[in-house]
Write an enzyme that holds these catalytic residues in place. Structure first.
Site, PDB file in Angstrom:
ATOM      1  N   ARG A  36     -17.346  38.580 -20.560  1.00 41.32           N
ATOM      2  CA  ARG A  36     -18.581  39.021 -19.883  1.00 41.32           C
ATOM      3  C   ARG A  36     -18.723  40.540 -19.975  1.00 41.32           C
ATOM      4  NH1 ARG A  36     -17.440  35.494 -14.575  1.00 41.32           N
ATOM      5  NH2 ARG A  36     -15.319  35.973 -15.272  1.00 41.32           N
ATOM      6  N   ASP A  59     -13.426  36.412 -27.045  1.00 40.03           N
ATOM      7  CA  ASP A  59     -12.940  35.163 -26.458  1.00 40.03           C
ATOM      8  C   ASP A  59     -11.508  35.014 -26.963  1.00 40.03           C
ATOM      9  OD1 ASP A  59     -12.207  32.463 -26.012  1.00 40.03           O
ATOM     10  OD2 ASP A  59     -14.323  31.896 -25.932  1.00 40.03           O
ATOM     11  N   SER A 139       2.401  31.683 -12.941  1.00 39.03           N
ATOM     12  CA  SER A 139       1.901  31.050 -11.707  1.00 39.03           C
ATOM     13  C   SER A 139       3.038  30.284 -11.047  1.00 39.03           C
ATOM     14  CB  SER A 139       0.785  30.064 -12.059  1.00 39.03           C
ATOM     15  OG  SER A 139       0.441  29.269 -10.948  1.00 39.03           O
ATOM     16  N   TYR A 152      -2.517  22.115 -16.552  1.00 40.97           N
ATOM     17  CA  TYR A 152      -2.490  23.520 -16.112  1.00 40.97           C
ATOM     18  C   TYR A 152      -1.032  23.931 -15.856  1.00 40.97           C
ATOM     19  CZ  TYR A 152      -3.072  27.831 -13.509  1.00 40.97           C
ATOM     20  OH  TYR A 152      -2.967  29.142 -13.091  1.00 40.97           O
ATOM     21  N   LEU A 184      -1.443  31.099  -4.219  1.00 41.82           N
ATOM     22  CA  LEU A 184      -2.914  31.075  -4.099  1.00 41.82           C
ATOM     23  C   LEU A 184      -3.517  32.471  -3.925  1.00 41.82           C
ATOM     24  CD1 LEU A 184      -2.682  27.987  -1.828  1.00 41.82           C
ATOM     25  CD2 LEU A 184      -4.065  28.010  -3.922  1.00 41.82           C
ATOM     26  N   VAL A 185      -4.370  32.853  -4.866  1.00 38.72           N
ATOM     27  CA  VAL A 185      -5.058  34.146  -4.826  1.00 38.72           C
ATOM     28  C   VAL A 185      -6.560  33.858  -4.799  1.00 38.72           C
ATOM     29  CG1 VAL A 185      -5.235  36.429  -5.876  1.00 38.72           C
ATOM     30  CG2 VAL A 185      -3.280  34.962  -6.470  1.00 38.72           C
ATOM     31  N   GLU A 188     -12.173  34.032  -8.644  1.00 43.10           N
ATOM     32  CA  GLU A 188     -13.099  33.013  -9.176  1.00 43.10           C
ATOM     33  C   GLU A 188     -12.337  31.810  -9.749  1.00 43.10           C
ATOM     34  OE1 GLU A 188     -15.748  34.991 -11.929  1.00 43.10           O
ATOM     35  OE2 GLU A 188     -16.372  36.417 -10.393  1.00 43.10           O
TER      36      GLU A 188
END
Ligand code: NDP
Ligand code: 8X3
Length: 251
Positions: A36, A59, A139, A152, A184-185, A188
């Site tokens: 973006r 990308d 993660s 994931y 957990l953050v 978006e």
């Protein structure tokens, strides 16, 4: 002393945006990556009074574009001191029998192959200068597997393994490799995981105090600024209300 250069993937949102802002304000020059472009421009203007920002839009799944964009960096932007491999997302949250192959491919292409493409393009620049630091954003999903997290979790277990592999292979090259594995953050992330369903994503962060992107930015800055004999190799960082990937104490 010339400013250090940080290359941040996923700089348009969440952890990557906050990290770019913090590192930029503390004197790093920032190569800010993401798809973006308007967000990259916003970051650049927010940092206008503090540092230089070089927006690099690609990308991360597009191997040719990753190599051509990184290859197109002007010479004085090629001396990358710090690579933050942060771009990534979950796409969908379904059992293995119900999950979509398109979602699986996106997660493996972005979180694993994209991280590898960027690293493969940047490591030679670090080898040339005989110094560097790579911080991989893994993660808790790379440490544990939870229901409906299958692919994931697999992608983040791959990041965990790649992180260790990089550290072993790069140890003699004066390149430090560190992983941060957050719980957990509030970003978006869940909006993307639930395909824009804000009711579902809001629920993820309700009833407790989730980590904020700034918490991760501060940790990244701390790890990056240790003296050269110190490598913080692997950090699990959780909200105080989270014990495991599935145990969150909600009021
Ligand atoms: P966000 O959704 O807020 O940010 C994700 C970032 O990744 C965006 O900047 C996005 O940029 C970039 N990105 C996604 N897909 C692509 C792509 N195909 N090409 C280039 N860039 C891409 O989430 P977070 O900030 O939370 O996520 C950052 C990292 O942290 C991820 O690796 C995530 O797995 C990890 N993480 C997050 C946790 C959380 O609870 N939020 C917990 C543990 C780990 P753009 O869309 O502009 O391309
Ligand atoms: C993001 C955290 O618990 O949703 O990696 O997998 S979790």
């Amino acid at each position: 002393m010339p400013s250090k250069i940080a290359f941040v993937t996923g700089a348009t949102s969440g952890i990557g945006y906050a990290t770019s802002l913090l590192l930029g304000k503390s004197g790093y020059k920032i190569i800010a990556c993401g798809r973006r472009v308007e967000r990259l421009e916003k970051l650049k203007s927010e940092l206008n009074d503090f540092t230089e920002v070089y927006p690099l839009q690609f990308d991360i799944r597009d191997r040719e574009d990753v190599f051509s964009k990184i290859g197109s960096l002007p010479k004085d932007w090629q001396k990358i001191d710090l690579l933050i491999n942060n771009a990534g997302n979950a796409h969908g949250m379904s059992s293995i029998q119900e999950g979509s192959i398109e979602d699986w491919e996106m997660m493996l292409d972005i979180n694993v192959k994209g991280l590898l493409y960027v690293s493969k393009a940047i490591i030679p620049l670090m080898l040339k200068q005989k110094a560097g630091h790579i911080i991989n954003i893994g993660s808790i999903a790379g440490k544990e597997v939870y229901g409906n997290g299958n692919v994931y979790c697999a992608s983040k277990h791959a990041v965990d393994a790649i992180n260790t592999g990089m550290r072993i292979d790069l140890i003699k090259e004066n390149i430090r490799v560190s992983q941060i594995a957050p719980g957990l953050v509030e970003t978006e992330f869940s909006l993307v995981r639930f395909k824009g369903d804000s009711k579902m994503s809001d629920k993820v962060y309700e009833g407790y105090d989730a980590l904020k992107p700034q918490d991760l930015a501060e940790l990244i800055e701390f790890i990056a600024n240790r003296p050269s004999h110190v490598n913080i190799a692997d950090v699990l960082i959780l909200p105080s209300a989270q014990a495991t990937s599935t145990q969150v104490f909600k009021e």
